[in-house]
Design a protein around this motif. Structure first.
Motif, PDB file in Angstrom:
ATOM      1  N   ILE A  86      79.802 119.720  46.153  1.00  0.00           N
ATOM      2  CA  ILE A  86      79.039 119.865  47.394  1.00  0.00           C
ATOM      3  C   ILE A  86      79.130 121.313  47.868  1.00  0.00           C
ATOM      4  O   ILE A  86      80.225 121.863  48.019  1.00  0.00           O
ATOM      5  CB  ILE A  86      79.561 118.908  48.485  1.00  0.00           C
ATOM      6  CG1 ILE A  86      79.315 117.461  48.041  1.00  0.00           C
ATOM      7  CG2 ILE A  86      78.881 119.182  49.816  1.00  0.00           C
ATOM      8  CD1 ILE A  86      79.875 116.438  48.998  1.00  0.00           C
ATOM      9  N   PHE A 139      75.335 112.412  57.737  1.00  0.00           N
ATOM     10  CA  PHE A 139      75.734 113.659  57.080  1.00  0.00           C
ATOM     11  C   PHE A 139      74.577 114.104  56.188  1.00  0.00           C
ATOM     12  O   PHE A 139      73.985 113.289  55.473  1.00  0.00           O
ATOM     13  CB  PHE A 139      76.993 113.455  56.228  1.00  0.00           C
ATOM     14  CG  PHE A 139      78.242 113.233  57.021  1.00  0.00           C
ATOM     15  CD1 PHE A 139      79.067 114.301  57.368  1.00  0.00           C
ATOM     16  CD2 PHE A 139      78.610 111.953  57.429  1.00  0.00           C
ATOM     17  CE1 PHE A 139      80.232 114.092  58.092  1.00  0.00           C
ATOM     18  CE2 PHE A 139      79.771 111.743  58.144  1.00  0.00           C
ATOM     19  CZ  PHE A 139      80.586 112.817  58.489  1.00  0.00           C
ATOM     20  N   ILE A 196      73.830 116.670  53.153  1.00  0.00           N
ATOM     21  CA  ILE A 196      74.628 117.360  52.140  1.00  0.00           C
ATOM     22  C   ILE A 196      73.709 118.144  51.207  1.00  0.00           C
ATOM     23  O   ILE A 196      72.655 117.659  50.788  1.00  0.00           O
ATOM     24  CB  ILE A 196      75.451 116.337  51.326  1.00  0.00           C
ATOM     25  CG1 ILE A 196      76.357 115.526  52.263  1.00  0.00           C
ATOM     26  CG2 ILE A 196      76.266 117.025  50.249  1.00  0.00           C
ATOM     27  CD1 ILE A 196      76.970 114.321  51.598  1.00  0.00           C
ATOM     28  N   LEU A 225      84.156 114.992  51.908  1.00  0.00           N
ATOM     29  CA  LEU A 225      83.052 115.879  51.555  1.00  0.00           C
ATOM     30  C   LEU A 225      83.526 117.325  51.411  1.00  0.00           C
ATOM     31  O   LEU A 225      83.086 118.044  50.503  1.00  0.00           O
ATOM     32  CB  LEU A 225      81.954 115.809  52.625  1.00  0.00           C
ATOM     33  CG  LEU A 225      81.179 114.493  52.738  1.00  0.00           C
ATOM     34  CD1 LEU A 225      80.128 114.593  53.837  1.00  0.00           C
ATOM     35  CD2 LEU A 225      80.515 114.120  51.416  1.00  0.00           C
ATOM     36  N   LYS A 245      77.497 122.601  50.814  1.00  0.00           N
ATOM     37  CA  LYS A 245      77.711 122.602  52.261  1.00  0.00           C
ATOM     38  C   LYS A 245      77.247 121.271  52.830  1.00  0.00           C
ATOM     39  O   LYS A 245      76.514 120.517  52.177  1.00  0.00           O
ATOM     40  CB  LYS A 245      76.979 123.767  52.929  1.00  0.00           C
ATOM     41  CG  LYS A 245      75.474 123.769  52.741  1.00  0.00           C
ATOM     42  CD  LYS A 245      74.855 124.986  53.408  1.00  0.00           C
ATOM     43  CE  LYS A 245      73.341 125.014  53.214  1.00  0.00           C
ATOM     44  NZ  LYS A 245      72.723 126.208  53.862  1.00  0.00           N
ATOM     45  N   GLN A 246      77.667 121.004  54.072  1.00  0.00           N
ATOM     46  CA  GLN A 246      77.337 119.747  54.722  1.00  0.00           C
ATOM     47  C   GLN A 246      77.052 119.999  56.205  1.00  0.00           C
ATOM     48  O   GLN A 246      77.491 120.998  56.775  1.00  0.00           O
ATOM     49  CB  GLN A 246      78.497 118.766  54.585  1.00  0.00           C
ATOM     50  CG  GLN A 246      79.799 119.335  55.164  1.00  0.00           C
ATOM     51  CD  GLN A 246      80.835 118.273  55.394  1.00  0.00           C
ATOM     52  OE1 GLN A 246      80.556 117.247  56.006  1.00  0.00           O
ATOM     53  NE2 GLN A 246      82.059 118.518  54.919  1.00  0.00           N
ATOM     54  N   GLN A 247      76.316 119.060  56.771  1.00  0.00           N
ATOM     55  CA  GLN A 247      76.026 119.124  58.209  1.00  0.00           C
ATOM     56  C   GLN A 247      76.177 117.719  58.789  1.00  0.00           C
ATOM     57  O   GLN A 247      75.593 116.762  58.278  1.00  0.00           O
ATOM     58  CB  GLN A 247      74.613 119.652  58.448  1.00  0.00           C
ATOM     59  CG  GLN A 247      74.233 119.727  59.928  1.00  0.00           C
ATOM     60  CD  GLN A 247      72.802 120.164  60.132  1.00  0.00           C
ATOM     61  OE1 GLN A 247      72.058 120.357  59.175  1.00  0.00           O
ATOM     62  NE2 GLN A 247      72.394 120.316  61.388  1.00  0.00           N
ATOM     63  N   ARG A 301      84.255 112.909  56.297  1.00  0.00           N
ATOM     64  CA  ARG A 301      83.972 114.343  56.381  1.00  0.00           C
ATOM     65  C   ARG A 301      84.974 115.147  55.557  1.00  0.00           C
ATOM     66  O   ARG A 301      84.613 116.099  54.868  1.00  0.00           O
ATOM     67  CB  ARG A 301      83.991 114.790  57.834  1.00  0.00           C
ATOM     68  CG  ARG A 301      83.610 116.254  58.047  1.00  0.00           C
ATOM     69  CD  ARG A 301      83.758 116.644  59.502  1.00  0.00           C
ATOM     70  NE  ARG A 301      85.160 116.550  59.911  1.00  0.00           N
ATOM     71  CZ  ARG A 301      86.067 117.492  59.650  1.00  0.00           C
ATOM     72  NH1 ARG A 301      85.731 118.578  58.970  1.00  0.00           N
ATOM     73  NH2 ARG A 301      87.315 117.342  60.050  1.00  0.00           N
ATOM     74  N   GLN A 317      68.276 117.588  49.129  1.00  0.00           N
ATOM     75  CA  GLN A 317      69.260 117.205  50.144  1.00  0.00           C
ATOM     76  C   GLN A 317      69.630 115.739  49.983  1.00  0.00           C
ATOM     77  O   GLN A 317      68.783 114.899  49.693  1.00  0.00           O
ATOM     78  CB  GLN A 317      68.683 117.452  51.539  1.00  0.00           C
ATOM     79  CG  GLN A 317      69.679 117.294  52.667  1.00  0.00           C
ATOM     80  CD  GLN A 317      69.041 117.599  54.006  1.00  0.00           C
ATOM     81  OE1 GLN A 317      68.218 116.841  54.508  1.00  0.00           O
ATOM     82  NE2 GLN A 317      69.415 118.737  54.596  1.00  0.00           N
TER      83      GLN A 317
END
Length: 300
Positions: free
Chosen positions: A89, A124, A126, A83, A91-93, A80, A62
Motif C-alpha cells: 500500500i 478507507f 487506498i 494498512l 498511501k491511505q485516506q 488502520r 483506488q
C-alpha cells in the motif's frame, strides 16, 4: 596471429572499397534496411513511453474499503494500523462516518432530511503500490478477510483495459519485427547473391588455385554485416527524427492537460539492440546466400 590479423584487414579493405565504389546502390540498401528497422523501433519506443505514462498517471487505481456499521473504534484503529504496515500500500485516506454524513448533508439536504440516522460507514481509500490488475485483485481479496470489513471495491477496470491494450501493442511489435526481420534477411541475401553472381568467375578461379569455402565466404559475410550496420544507423536517424517531430505535437497536447509529457528518445540500450539485430540479420542473410551459391559451385 599477425598473419591472421593481416588477412582479415585485407578482406575488410576489399569489402569497404567495393561498397564505396557503389555508393548509390549501397545507400539505397541502407535506406531500405533503415526504413524496415525504424517501423518496429518507433512502435516499441511509443509503447514503452505509454507504459511509463501509465505508471505516472494521476488517476491511479483506488481500493475503497467500507467498514461494518457496528464496527468498534478499536477495530477501525486496528484496521488502520494494518494498512500502515502493509508493504503493498502506497498511501491511505480515512473518512469517518461522521465526516461522510456531514458532506452528504451539505451536498443533498433533501435526502439527508429524510433519514433518521447516519447510514454511512467508516471508509478507507487506498492507493496500491503495484497498479497491475493482478496485484489489485490480490489486495482486494486479502483485505476482504480482515475483521470489521463489510465491502471492498477495487477500481481496476480501467487498469485492466490499459494493460490489455499495451500487451496487444507489444505483441504487434513482436509480430511486425519478425516479419520485417525475415524480409531483411531476404533483401540482404538477394543483394549478396547478386554480388556473387557478378564475381562468379573470380570465385571459380580462386577455387582452382586452392581457396577454401571459408576464404571465399568471408568477404561476403563482412559485406552483409556492413549492410546491417549501415542500415541500423539510418534507422536510428529515422527514429530520432520522427519522434522529435512527433514531440512538437505531443508537447502541445500535453500542455492542454497540464502535463509536461514528451516521448523519450531511444536510449543506448535500444540503440545497441537495433544495431545488434541489424548486424545479425545481415550476417544471417549473407551466410545463407553464400552457402547456397557455394553449393551450386560444388555439386558434389
Amino acid at each position: 596471429m599477425k598473419h591472421w590479423i593481416n588477412q582479415h584487414t585485407l578482406v575488410w579493405r576489399l569489402v569497404l572499397s567495393r561498397i564505396l565504389r557503389a555508393k548509390l546502390s549501397t545507400l539505397m540498401i541502407w535506406s531500405v534496411i533503415g526504413i524496415a528497422l525504424s517501423l518496429p523501433a518507433i512502435l516499441y519506443v511509443v509503447i514503452d513511453n505509454l507504459n511509463q505514462l501509465a505508471g505516472q498517471v494521476k488517476n491511479e487505481p483506488q481500493v475503497s474499503v467500507f467498514m461494518k456499521l457496528d464496527a468498534e473504534p478499536a477495530t477501525v484503529e486496528a484496521f488502520r494500523k494494518n494498512l500502515e504496515q502493509h508493504k503493498g500500500i502506497a498511501k491511505q485516506q480515512f473518512v469517518s462516518k461522521e465526516v461522510a454524513w456531514q458532506e452528504m448533508q451539505e451536498l443533498s439536504q433533501n435526502v439527508a432530511s429524510q433519514l433518521d440516522r447516519n447510514p454511512l460507514p467508516d471508509a478507507f481509500f487506498i492507493e496500491p503500490k503495484d497498479h497491475s490488475p493482478e496485484a489489485i485483485s490480490q489486495l482486494q481479496r486479502e483485505i476482504e478477510g480482515w475483521p470489521g470489513v463489510e465491502h471492498v471495491l477495487a477500481d481496476a477496470d480501467w487498469a485492466k483495459r490499459l494493460y490489455a491494450l499495451l500487451q496487444l501493442g507489444q505483441k504487434a511489435v513482436l509480430v511486425l519485427s519478425g516479419l520485417l526481420g525475415f524480409a531483411l534477411v531476404a533483401v540482404i541475401g538477394n543483394t549478396i547473391r547478386l554480388q556473387i553472381a557478378t564475381q562468379r568467375e573470380e570465385i571459380e578461379v580462386s577455387k582452382l588455385i586452392g581457396a577454401t569455402d571459408g576464404f571465399i565466404r568471408r568477404p561476403f559475410l563482412y559485406a552483409g554485416t556492413l549492410y546491417g550496420l549501415g542500415g541500423s544507423l539510418i534507422a536510428l536517424l529515422f527514429v530520432n527524427g520522427i519522434l522529435t517531430i512527433f514531440n512538437l505535437s505531443v508537447a502541445d497536447l500535453a500542455e492542454l492537460y497540464g502535463s509536461s509529457f514528451i516521448l523519450t528518445l531511444p536510449g543506448w540500450e535500444i540503440s545497441l539492440g537495433v544495431i545488434a539485430c541489424a548486424v545479425t540479420l545481415g550476417w544471417i542473410g549473407s551466410y545463407i546466400a553464400v552457402n547456397r551459391s557455394l553449393a551450386r559451385l560444388n555439386p558434389n
